[in-house]
Design an enzyme around this catalytic site. Structure first.
Site, short mmCIF file in Angstrom:
data_model
loop_
_atom_site.label_atom_id
_atom_site.label_comp_id
_atom_site.label_asym_id
_atom_site.label_seq_id
_atom_site.Cartn_x
_atom_site.Cartn_y
_atom_site.Cartn_z
N ASP A 1 34.47 20.97 19.16
CA ASP A 1 34.25 19.95 20.19
C ASP A 1 33.75 18.59 19.70
O ASP A 1 33.21 17.82 20.49
CB ASP A 1 33.22 20.46 21.23
CG ASP A 1 33.71 21.67 22.01
OD1 ASP A 1 34.75 22.23 21.65
OD2 ASP A 1 33.04 22.05 22.99
N GLU B 1 38.58 15.22 28.56
CA GLU B 1 37.61 14.79 27.56
C GLU B 1 38.32 14.49 26.23
O GLU B 1 37.85 13.67 25.44
CB GLU B 1 36.51 15.84 27.39
CG GLU B 1 35.59 15.87 28.62
CD GLU B 1 34.45 16.88 28.51
OE1 GLU B 1 34.75 18.07 28.32
OE2 GLU B 1 33.28 16.48 28.62
N GLU C 1 40.40 23.23 26.10
CA GLU C 1 40.23 23.35 27.54
C GLU C 1 40.36 21.97 28.19
O GLU C 1 41.32 21.70 28.89
CB GLU C 1 38.84 23.94 27.82
CG GLU C 1 38.54 24.20 29.27
CD GLU C 1 37.24 24.97 29.40
OE1 GLU C 1 37.29 26.19 29.53
OE2 GLU C 1 36.16 24.36 29.33
#
Ligand SMILES: *[C@@H]1O[C@H](CO)[C@@H](O)[C@H](O)[C@H]1NC(C)=O
Ligand SMILES: *[C@@H]1O[C@H](CO)[C@@H](O)[C@H](O)[C@H]1NC(C)=O
Ligand SMILES: *[C@@H]1O[C@H](CO)[C@@H](O)[C@H](O)[C@H]1NC(C)=O
Ligand SMILES: *[C@@H]1O[C@H](CO)[C@@H](O)[C@H](O)[C@H]1NC(C)=O
Ligand SMILES: *[C@@H]1O[C@H](CO)[C@@H](O)[C@H](O)[C@H]1NC(C)=O
Ligand SMILES: *[C@@H]1O[C@H](CO)[C@@H](O)[C@H](O)[C@H]1NC(C)=O
Ligand SMILES: *[C@@H]1O[C@H](CO)[C@@H](O)[C@H](O)[C@H]1NC(C)=O
Ligand SMILES: *[C@@H]1O[C@H](CO)[C@@H](O)[C@H](O)[C@H]1NC(C)=O
Ligand SMILES: *[C@@H]1O[C@H](CO)[C@@H](O)[C@H](O)[C@H]1NC(C)=O
Ligand SMILES: *[C@@H]1O[C@H](CO)[C@@H](O)[C@H](O)[C@H]1NC(C)=O
Ligand SMILES: *[C@@H]1O[C@H](CO)[C@@H](O)[C@H](O)[C@H]1NC(C)=O
Ligand SMILES: *[C@@H]1O[C@H](CO)[C@@H](O)[C@H](O)[C@H]1NC(C)=O
Length: 839
Positions: free
Chosen positions: A586, A665, A661
């Site tokens: 991430d 973002e 996912e």
């Protein structure tokens, strides 16, 4: 909050070992014929029992499909400090540094020189910076994940498709599309120690239960079986001492080597490339063993496409057809022999190339494969440029093998490549397609390079609300501004340090980005610099906590894999803390928010940049570096220039491959890079962010945001509207933090930023809204609780800005509807900018 629990996805459908009777005939394949295939009279019965092949049936009884792995997104925290009774602060001091001249208010006409510059081509891959790591970031040489079998030194692309070869058991697959490759490690019918090759047809998928909350009742997930070893490139010498090692020095490919024992010079080396047309094994002094755990039905010699290339045609018990090309270094016919229904054996001491390809297209497919046989990619390079608002990027390969100079490569392209090919690349497509695991059909293309064109890049998009029809809207009506100014003081007086100085880079970054957006909104869109000034000063202090690396879990420079990670896992011993940041999960999400906040602060106060530029650039280089020769960071850790989007998963072994996912973002990172590039005057970085947004828009519409005409995802899945979590091997309409529809769809909406209207087209947004969040749907927005409610209504601005405005401006508004990464003030400005609210 605690991260989601960790499910090891051992969806290994290893075929059970089958007894191969010793009495099986051992036909010879001697006597090849140039013109006619020579059938080999070796057959097994099919059915009744082909273990493993059975599991391909949709009946998944007894097979455990897990749907969640670590590496995803959190639930949104409660909105921390604002209460409706909070006193409204007044009495702000004017700060002369804060003016309304942010880079997005471009109402003055461009000078001629700028217009001319806009027509010149901007290379998007110029270095961000080659400077040292900021001195307040400590270097550590003890990352908890070892570089297992990595032969190269230097940075490693932690989030790319080949990571399975150096993580954990070293047996999770590399998904190259259309093939996947995994070290067999003694498993399967063939009990092989070689490299297993799998290709999954649509009929082999397993599906989840129906999603009954949605019209059309789509299946909630689909998954490709793993562990099916259709073909295996191995050698007689490979056994339980086999060593797997990887040269990971190239950014977008790997060379994986199997050796019988550590230190032997004999080996098989596999160039592992996305889109490769054949799986190629380069043998040095080993006896080839070409195996199948699906069982060979027959293998025939099939002539020589060119002198020195010996071809075989294999039919497996699942009726699939595979071609085998053997190119011995010494030119001698290798005379492969079928030992058993799992083993096709070559001569001892063989050196040369063996290639395997699946042929779904009979004679015509075979001609294409013949024509490009013997060559394979050696390296791949991506280039890109932006001219005016058109982006162009290319993938090009260097090739090796037999007659490489005169033989064209055959590579498979994904649907989003094909739809953006320039004319010359289009003309080199051929009628040969193989399904990929989660991206639709791959199409074969002849040649060493592809060129993709992305028109309509959002080059004019700044910090203000933006839509395709209106462009930037930095000027709001006086009445709308007044509403913003009524609301803003409540939000500006939140305790900024309490919300930003957290033990999580993710949540801290979200809060910094939120406050920056709020301050920009007040300063520029509501045109009240004096109201914004004190908050900007506070925000700088909060940001300084991070730039000085004084936060709760300071960053460290990991000198093992080469990157900037949170110290949280080192301190806590928990690999999943802060969503696995220390393990390279991430980073584009986490650092993207910091980069975005910095872009706003720097545009409001350019004098702030000098002291902060190195820190922010270091974050950019970590999560999305622009060059492959930076000794401190790998190239483009998150964004995958082949797939056209990022992968969030870092150094965690995963049998379903990398995953992502939150598309929104991901786009936020590209947008942040664009705006930081613009703010610091790095034209290459700005152009790269623009190009990434263009590519993301295309890949999201091809794979993630599913309209009814989508042909890349299974037809029984597309009514889910968004993929949920897209892995390389499965797609699951869920999240890592819960199964509410507003979570599943909302994590593809937030943060609502100027790029949202660019990526999420109106047709799609309306279809999604009507299917789920309209008042007559199963999850009406008006009943949704918490910050997700605000996310849904901000998303509504894309199709109904008035309804969105009315929601956020209502008198009985509750701040519990605003999540920790958003502000009511910005949402109002956003709805107004897209056309809602008072004129
Ligand atoms: C490895 O293989 C050898 C020979 O095939 C066998 O004798 C030995 O027991 C095996 N070792 C292990 C640990 O399985
Ligand atoms: C192989 O040998 C090298 C050098 O001796 C050593 O560093 C490495 O750990 C060994 N690998 C395995 C898998 O034993
Ligand atoms: C594999 O064999 C080739 C050819 O001998 C050699 O150049 C290469 O170094 C070997 N790879 C490894 C990892 O030993
Ligand atoms: C096997 O495939 C061939 C063509 O590849 C086809 O003609 C044949 O009908 C198939 N057989 C079965 C049993 O599906
Ligand atoms: C070529 O190599 C093969 C495989 O090792 C060997 O069997 C054959 O004898 C070699 N041919 C010549 C002419 O050396
Ligand atoms: C691609 O090749 C160019 C020219 O050789 C080089 O400058 C660039 O760094 C390469 N890009 C990557 C990602 O390796
Ligand atoms: C076959 O290969 C030749 C060069 O050897 C190339 O010019 C031609 O485009 C190829 N054709 C196809 C259909 O692959
Ligand atoms: C590409 O092809 C399209 C239609 O086939 C044509 O309209 C267009 O002019 C071509 N573009 C170039 C640059 O040749
Ligand atoms: C791209 O590949 C095509 C087909 O192989 C070739 O004709 C062309 O010269 C290549 N272009 C570049 C820039 O390498
Ligand atoms: C803001 O929060 C911090 C940290 O929680 C706290 O130390 C500080 O006292 C708070 N400031 C105000 C004005 O409430
Ligand atoms: C699907 O429909 C949309 C209109 O909603 C259109 O923009 C898009 O091009 C279509 N996609 C395909 C693959 O036809
Ligand atoms: C994908 O390929 C299969 C055959 O391999 C074909 O049946 C299907 O129609 C193709 N799908 C698309 C969207 O082209």
């Amino acid at each position: 909050m605690a991260p989601p629990s960790w499910f090891i996805t051992t969806v290994l459908i290893w075929l059970q070992a089958a007894e191969i009777a010793c009495a099986l005939p051992r036909p010879s394949l001697n006597g090849r014929s140039q013109s006619e295939a020579e059938p080999v009279s070796f057959k097994t019965q099919y059915p009744p029992v082909i273990p493993g092949a059975r599991i391909l049936a949709p009946d998944t009884t007894g097979v455990i499909y897990t749907s969640l792995e670590r590496g995803g997104r959190p639930s949104l925290p409660p909105f921390p400090t604002v209460t409706e009774s909070s006193p409204v602060a007044t009495n702000y001091r004017y700060n002369p540094l804060v003016t309304a001249t942010s880079s997005s208010t471009t109402s003055t006409p461009c000078p001629e020189s700028r217009l001319a510059a806009a027509m010149t081509s901007q290379n998007v891959f110029q270095p961000v910076s080659m400077s040292a790591i900021p001195s307040n970031i400590q270097t550590r040489n003890d990352h908890p994940v070892p570089r297992l079998g990595i032969r190269s030194s230097g940075p490693v692309s932690t989030n790319k498709f080949f990571a399975g070869f150096f993580l954990g058991s070293q047996t999770s697959a590399a998904f190259t599309h259309p093939y996947s490759l995994a070290w067999a490690k003694g498993n399967g019918n063939a009990q092989s120690w070689g490299m297993a090759i799998s290709h999954i047809e649509a009929g082999m998928l397993a599906y989840g239960p129906p999603e009954d909350r949605l019209p059309g009742h789509p299946v909630s997930y689909y998954i490709n079986p793993v562990g099916l070893q259709s073909m295996i490139l191995s050698a007689a010498e490979l056994g339980n001492s086999t060593v797997v090692s990887t040269d990971a020095s190239q950014p977008m490919s790997a060379q994986v080597t199997l050796q019988p024992r550590n230190g032997t010079s004999s080996n098989i080396t596999f160039p592992i490339f996305q889109g490769m047309g054949y799986v190629t094994g380069i043998y040095t002094n080993l006896q080839p063993l070409i195996q199948s755990s699906i069982f060979f039905r027959n293998v025939v010699t099939a002539g020589s496409p060119r002198v020195g290339i010996f071809k075989y045609r294999a039919t497996l018990e699942d009726n699939t057809s595979w071609l085998i090309y053997v190119i011995p270094s010494n030119g001698t016919d290798p005379n492969l022999h079928l030992d058993s229904n799992t083993n096709l054996r070559g001569p001892a001491g063989f050196s040369g190339i063996i290639q395997v390809a699946k042929n779904p297209a009979g004679d015509s497919g075979e001609k294409f494969y013949d024509n490009s046989s013997g060559v394979y990619p050696l390296s791949v390079n991506v280039t890109g440029s932006v001219t005016s608002n058109t982006g162009t990027y290319g993938l090009s390969w260097k090739k090796g093998g037999k007659d490489a100079a005169s033989t064209p490569l055959l590579m498979f392209a994904l649907p989003h490549h094909v739809s953006s090919f320039d004319n010359s690349t289009q003309s080199r497509k051929i009628a040969l397609q193989l399904r990929t695991t989660t991206k639709g059909n791959a199409t074969a293309v002849i040649g060493e390079n592809w060129t993709m064109v992305e028109p309509d890049l959002p080059t004019d998009m700044g910090f203000a609300p933006w839509s395709p029809s209106k462009g930037n809207v930095a000027t709001l009506s006086a009445a709308a501004k007044q509403v913003l100014l009524n609301v803003a003081p409540t939000e500006l007086q939140q305790n900024m340090s309490a919300q930003t100085d957290l033990n999580s880079m993710y949540y801290s970054g979200k809060a910094l980005s939120k406050f920056a957006t709020l301050i920009y909104t007040v300063n520029t869109l509501a045109n009240n610099p004096s109201l914004a000034a004190p908050a900007l000063a506070t925000l700088k202090n909060c940001f300084a906590e991070f730039a000085n690396n004084k936060q709760q879990f300071p960053l460290v420079y990991d000198n093992v894999w080469k990157g900037i990670v949170s110290s949280a896992s080192y301190v806590t011993g928990d690999s999943g803390v802060d969503f696995g940041n220390s393990y390279y999960n991430d980073h584009h999400f986490h650092y993207g928010y910091f980069i975005h906040a910095a872009a706003i602060i720097g545009s409001l106060d350019p004098s702030w940049l000098a002291q902060n530029k190195d820190y922010v650039n270091a974050l950019v280089r970590d999560a999305g570096n622009s060059v492959s020769n930076d000794p401190l960071f790998p190239f483009s850790r998150a964004f995958d220039w082949f797939h056209g989007h990022s992968w969030a998963k870092g150094l965690f072994e995963s049998f379903d491959g990398k995953d992502e996912e939150s598309t929104s973002e991901d786009a936020m990172f590209a947008y942040a890079v664009k705006m930081w590039g613009k703010t610091v005057g790095d034209a290459s970085m700005e152009a790269r962010g623009n190009l990434m947004l263009g590519i993301l828009r295309r890949s999201f519409h091809n794979y993630f945001y599913m309209e009814p005409n989508n042909t890349n995802q299974p037809s029984n899945f597309i009514a889910n509207k968004v993929t949920g979590i897209l892995f390389e091997n499965k797609v699951d309409h869920t999240t890592y933090f819960g199964n509410n529809l507003e979570y599943i769809e909302g994590i593809h909406m937030l943060p609502l930023m100027p790029n949202s209207a660019y990526l999420r087209n109106k047709n799609f947004v309306s279809q999604e809204w009507n299917a789920m969040f309209a008042s007559n749907a199963s999850d009406p927005a008006q009943n949704v609780e918490g910050g997700w409610k605000g996310v849904l209504y901000a998303n509504l601005a894309l199709i109904d800005p008035n309804a969105s405005w009315n929601f956020f401006s209502q008198s009985n508004f509750s701040y519990s509807w605003i999540d920790g990464g958003a502000s009511r003030t910005w949402y109002l400005a956003y709805a107004a900018g897209l056309g809602g609210g008072p004129a």
